[in-house]
Scaffold this active site. Sequence first.
Site, PDB file in Angstrom:
ATOM      1  N   SER A 140     -15.461 -27.235  -4.497  1.00 44.98           N
ATOM      2  CA  SER A 140     -14.371 -26.697  -5.311  1.00 44.98           C
ATOM      3  C   SER A 140     -14.885 -25.596  -6.233  1.00 44.98           C
ATOM      4  O   SER A 140     -14.225 -24.577  -6.424  1.00 44.98           O
ATOM      5  CB  SER A 140     -13.717 -27.816  -6.112  1.00 44.98           C
TER       6      SER A 140
ATOM      7  N   ARG B   5     -13.213 -22.054  -5.496  1.00 44.62           N
ATOM      8  CA  ARG B   5     -12.286 -21.558  -6.532  1.00 44.62           C
ATOM      9  C   ARG B   5     -12.666 -20.129  -6.929  1.00 44.62           C
ATOM     10  O   ARG B   5     -11.826 -19.228  -6.935  1.00 44.62           O
ATOM     11  CB  ARG B   5     -12.326 -22.462  -7.750  1.00 44.62           C
TER      12      ARG B   5
ATOM     13  N   ASN C 246     -10.408 -16.854  -5.769  1.00 45.81           N
ATOM     14  CA  ASN C 246      -9.783 -16.000  -6.775  1.00 45.81           C
ATOM     15  C   ASN C 246     -10.253 -14.565  -6.662  1.00 45.81           C
ATOM     16  O   ASN C 246      -9.455 -13.626  -6.708  1.00 45.81           O
ATOM     17  CB  ASN C 246     -10.092 -16.531  -8.181  1.00 45.81           C
TER      18      ASN C 246
END
Lengths: 156, 280
Positions: free
Chosen positions: B209, B213, B217
Amino acid sequence: MNINMTLIGQSITFAIFVWFCMKFVWPPIVSALEARKKQIADGLAAADRGKHELELAAKRASETMHEAKLKASDIIAQAEKRAMQIVEEAKDVAKAEGDRLIVSAKAEIEQESHRAREALRGDVAALVVAGAGKVLRREVNAQAHADLLEAIKNEL
Amino acid sequence: MSAEAHTSTEYIKHHLQNLTYGQHADGTWGLAHSAQEAKDMGFMAINVDTMGFSILLGVLFLFFFRKVAQSAATGVPSGLQNFVEWIVEFVDSSVKGSFTARNPMVAPLALTIFIWIFLMNLMDLLPIDWLPGLAGMMGLPYMKVVASTDPNATFGMSLTVFALVIYYSIKMKGLGGFVGELTLQPFGKWGMPANLLLEGVNLIAKPVSLALRLFGNMYAGEMIFILIAIMFSGGAVLALTGGVLQWAWAVFHILIITLQAFIFMTLTIVYLDMAHQEHH
């Protein structure tokens, strides 16, 4: 977007960066921050202490001033007393001196009058003898009647 | 600009391809000149642009911070020192806020993560054709400027963090404690397979994660910049709209890049804190 050796390269790079940061970057900065924090705290404490000391000093100064005032008024009072005393003493001395002068003047006057009287008496005796001599001329021998003339002179 | 030479699809693909150095199919070593070539190089290849930019930015970061650290005085701080101290205090308070154990490595780790990711993300704000265009003039086939849009970079970091999490878990709780944590809860020792499944997923999810992440992004942000850039070749009106959009997205992106750096840092601190806890 393929997973390849870059993954391992990045991991190693990252580890080296973290190691460097931990060894050479973080501790000096943080210790400088801590030191500054302490310095500021010390400074504030010193300022507080200074303020307190200033208050104490002001209190002490006013106390000293008060004491000095008391002492000064004491001294003034004492000086006044002493001055009065001196004046009194001077008065006494002056009076005594005056009295003495009066006494000595009186004595001198007495003496002068006595001396004048003696002189006057001598003159009168001489005058009387001269007068009597003129009157008696031959009958009276000044030498034969010296004791009588002396008695008359003493009576004057 | 280069969209005139390529179709839009090619333009996008070109921008999403790393400059890869590795062994060609014929045995020679060199730069890959197409996405397929790069793919064929397999694992034994290296993304030169990702490595180059990340190392450059990391060295830049350490250079400035080291300069301040060397001259760090307790008197009135100068401009750069003030700025560096501000960041250091910010990271320090973050660490003190969420890390309860004592470990002198966590705060520098957090600082490195925050600044490094921020700088790598910051490259996203450069107009996307500048550096690749320059590289193209120098004869380099590809150039991806934002290192954090390369999963190699984000996974590189998150796996290092993961290794630290495992290391400190075992160091603090002992191997038995760590294994016990994975297998004996939440259902007790009779539910061991279920425990292992749940806790294993929990454990593996951390680095995945973290990396995805950040990567997601940044990749999405970069993609939007690319799409906006395509508008520049679509006539005056579209180009003007594109200019406004690029400006607006860049402003918004400033928030995202800072936020992503901060999230990566904070989660790293939290994960390491969990690794130091006896029970959680």
